[in-house]
Write a protein that holds these residues in place. Structure first.
Motif, short mmCIF file in Angstrom:
data_model
loop_
_atom_site.label_atom_id
_atom_site.label_comp_id
_atom_site.label_asym_id
_atom_site.label_seq_id
_atom_site.Cartn_x
_atom_site.Cartn_y
_atom_site.Cartn_z
N ILE A 148 44.75 34.24 41.94
CA ILE A 148 43.50 34.31 41.01
C ILE A 148 43.58 32.89 40.04
O ILE A 148 42.79 32.42 40.16
CB ILE A 148 42.79 35.30 41.39
CG1 ILE A 148 42.54 36.11 42.72
CG2 ILE A 148 42.03 35.33 39.74
CD1 ILE A 148 42.20 37.45 42.75
N ASP A 152 41.59 29.77 40.00
CA ASP A 152 40.37 29.64 38.90
C ASP A 152 40.22 28.10 38.14
O ASP A 152 39.44 27.73 37.22
CB ASP A 152 40.31 30.52 37.71
CG ASP A 152 40.19 32.15 37.82
OD1 ASP A 152 39.38 31.94 38.63
OD2 ASP A 152 40.08 33.06 37.28
N LEU A 177 42.74 32.31 49.32
CA LEU A 177 42.30 32.22 47.87
C LEU A 177 41.84 31.02 48.21
O LEU A 177 40.57 31.08 47.85
CB LEU A 177 42.99 33.17 46.74
CG LEU A 177 42.96 34.24 46.28
CD1 LEU A 177 43.90 34.09 45.25
CD2 LEU A 177 41.45 35.43 46.54
N SER A 181 37.54 29.85 48.87
CA SER A 181 37.04 29.99 47.93
C SER A 181 36.38 28.85 47.68
O SER A 181 35.72 27.77 47.09
CB SER A 181 37.52 29.37 46.24
OG SER A 181 38.37 31.06 46.00
N SER A 289 42.87 38.88 35.78
CA SER A 289 42.95 38.41 36.80
C SER A 289 43.22 39.92 37.67
O SER A 289 42.77 39.72 38.84
CB SER A 289 43.05 37.43 37.40
OG SER A 289 43.09 36.54 36.41
N ASP A 292 39.93 41.21 39.67
CA ASP A 292 39.33 40.80 40.84
C ASP A 292 40.47 40.58 41.58
O ASP A 292 40.08 40.28 43.42
CB ASP A 292 39.03 38.77 40.30
CG ASP A 292 38.24 38.56 39.45
OD1 ASP A 292 37.31 39.80 39.14
OD2 ASP A 292 38.32 37.63 39.11
N ALA A 293 41.80 40.23 41.82
CA ALA A 293 42.75 40.97 42.21
C ALA A 293 42.89 42.29 42.92
O ALA A 293 42.89 42.02 44.74
CB ALA A 293 44.34 40.52 41.62
N ALA A 296 40.08 41.81 45.65
CA ALA A 296 40.60 41.07 46.74
C ALA A 296 41.62 41.13 47.76
O ALA A 296 41.59 41.07 49.01
CB ALA A 296 41.08 39.35 46.25
#
Ligand SMILES: [Zn+2]
Ligand SMILES: [Zn+2]
Length: 337
Positions: A148, A152, A177, A181, A289, A292-293, A296
Motif C-alpha cells: 500500500i 501511495d 492493489l 487503485s 499503512s 489500510d492494509a 484491504a
C-alpha cells in the motif's frame, strides 16, 4: 521459550531463551504465524540493516497473552498483528515528518526481536486488532501494508497500464492493489509458471513468463508496444531493474520496490530518462499503512487464497529460507512456532 537466534549473519539456531515480559505500554503475544520473506534472506546474509544477535521475523500475527501497565484497548486472547516499524522521533528526518526515513529506525525482526519465536513483544501503539481475520490472512498484513505504501508513492492515474516484475506474494499483492487503485490493465511477469497461474487466479489481466537470463521480454511489448505507464520491479534483481526501464512508457514511472544488495548497480541511459520524462521512484517498507492494509484484507481488495504454500515449525527455519529462495512452487512461506 524457543526462538530462532542469530549470533551473527548466517549463524543461527533454535534456542531456549527467557520469555520476555511486557514493559509498561507493551503487549506480549503468542506468535501463531510469522511470514518469511526475501528480506529475511538479506538479514541472514547480514546485508540488510540487521543488528545481531537477532531473532528475525517481521511479519507476525498472534494472540495477546500479557499486557503491560498503562495499555488500553487490548484484551487477553485477542488476535493482533504488530507493525514493527517506528522512528526515533528526534533525528532530522523524524523531525521533518518523515519517520520512515529515520536514521535510527526501529524494525522488530531486523533491529530488535521479532516473530520467529514462541512469544513476541511490541509497543501497544504498534499493535492492531485482527480478531476478525484468520491467521493465514492476517499474517499478510505487513506485506500488504508495504505494498500500500508503494502504491501511495505511485499516485496511479485512472486507466493506467501497469507491469509488475515478480510474482511472489508482494508482487501479487501489489498487482491487485494497482488494479483496485485505477490501473485499467495489470500484467505480471515472472519466471515461475506456477506463480503466474496464481497471478491469473487472483485477477491480473495478463501473466507473462520471462527468464532470469533476460529471455521472453519481447513478449512484454506484444500487447503494449508503447510500454507501460507504471512498471514495478518487485524482484530485488538488479538485472530486472535495468531491463525494466525501457518498458516504461514515455512520461511513465518506474517503481523500485524489490530489495537488492546495497552494492548492486544498474546501467541506465540518463538521456532516455530525460528525453522521455521518466520518473524513477523508490518505496521502502512502510510505517503507517497497517490500518489500510487490514481493511484491504478484510474487504477482499487484496485476496490471499493460495498465497500461503509452505508452513514450517521453528526447527525447520533453514528449510523455510531455502523454500523462499529456491522452491519455484513457494509463494508465502510461514513459520508456525
Ligand atoms: Zn517481509
Ligand atoms: Zn528518527
Amino acid at each position: 521459550m524457543r526462538a530462532i537466534v542469530y549470533d551473527a549473519p548466517e549463524t543461527f539456531g533454535v534456542r531456549d531463551v527467557p520469555t520476555p515480559e511486557p514493559a509498561p505500554g507493551e503487549i506480549r503475544f503468542r506468535v501463531e504465524l510469522a511470514g518469511v520473506c526475501g528480506t529475511d534472506h538479506h538479514i541472514h546474509d547480514g546485508s540488510f540493516f540487521a543488528a545481531f544477535p537477532l531473532t528475525p521475523g517481521h511479519e507476525p500475527v498472534g494472540i495477546v497473552d500479557a499486557i503491560g501497565a498503562g495499555v488500553d484497548g487490548f484484551r487477553i486472547g485477542q488476535r493482533i498483528v504488530a507493525n514493527g516499524v517506528g522512528g526515533c522521533g528526534s533525528c532530522a528526518n523524524c523531525r521533518r515528518g518523515r519517520p520512515l526515513l529515520c536514521a535510527n529506525l526501529t524494525a522488530l525482526g531486523v533491529t530488535g526481536p521479532g516473530g520467529f519465536a514462541e512469544y513476541m513483544i511490541a509497543p501497544s501503539a504498534w499493535c492492531f486488532d485482527a480478531d476478525d481475520l484468520a491467521p493465514e490472512v492476517a499474517v499478510l498484513a505487513e506485506p500488504t501494508a508495504c505494498a500500500i505504501h508503494g502504491v501511495d508513492r505511485l499516485h496511479v492515474a485512472p486507466g493506467s497500464s501497469a507491469l509488475v516484475f515478480g510474482a511472489g506474494p508482494t508482487g501479487l499483492i501489489l498487482a491487485q492493489l494497482l488494479a483496485k487503485s485505477g490501473a485499467a490493465h495489470v500484467t505480471v511477469a515472472a519466471p515461475s509458471e506456477h506463480k503466474l497461474k496464481l497471478a491469473l487466479a487472483l485477477g491480473v489481466d495478463a501473466a507473462v513468463p520471462i527468464g532470469r537470463d533476460g529471455s521472453g521480454y519481447e513478449r512484454l511489448t506484444v500487447g503494449s508496444p508503447d510500454g507501460y505507464d507504471i512498471v514495478v520491479d518487485a524482484t530485488g534483481a538488479a538485472a530486472v531493474t535495468e531491463r525494466a526501464l525501457p518498458l516504461v512508457r514515455d512520461g511513465g514511472t518506474l517503481l523500485i520496490y524489490g530489495v537488492t544488495s546495497p552494492d548492486d548497480r544498474v546501467a541506465i541511459s540518463p538521456y532516455d530518462v530525460y528525453r522521455r520524462e521518466i520518473t524513477i521512484i523508490g518505496s521502502f517498507a512502510q510505517i503507517s499503512s497497517f490500518p489500510d492494509a487490514l481493511n484491504a484484507l478484510r474487504n477482499g481488495r487484496v485476496r490471499t487464497e493460495g498465497l500461503i504454500t509452505h508452513r514450517f515449525p521453528l526447527e525447520r527455519f533453514g528449510d523455510a529460507l531455502t523454500a523462499v529462495s529456491s522452491d519455484p512452487t513457494a509463494h508465502k512461506v510461514v513459520i508456525a512456532p
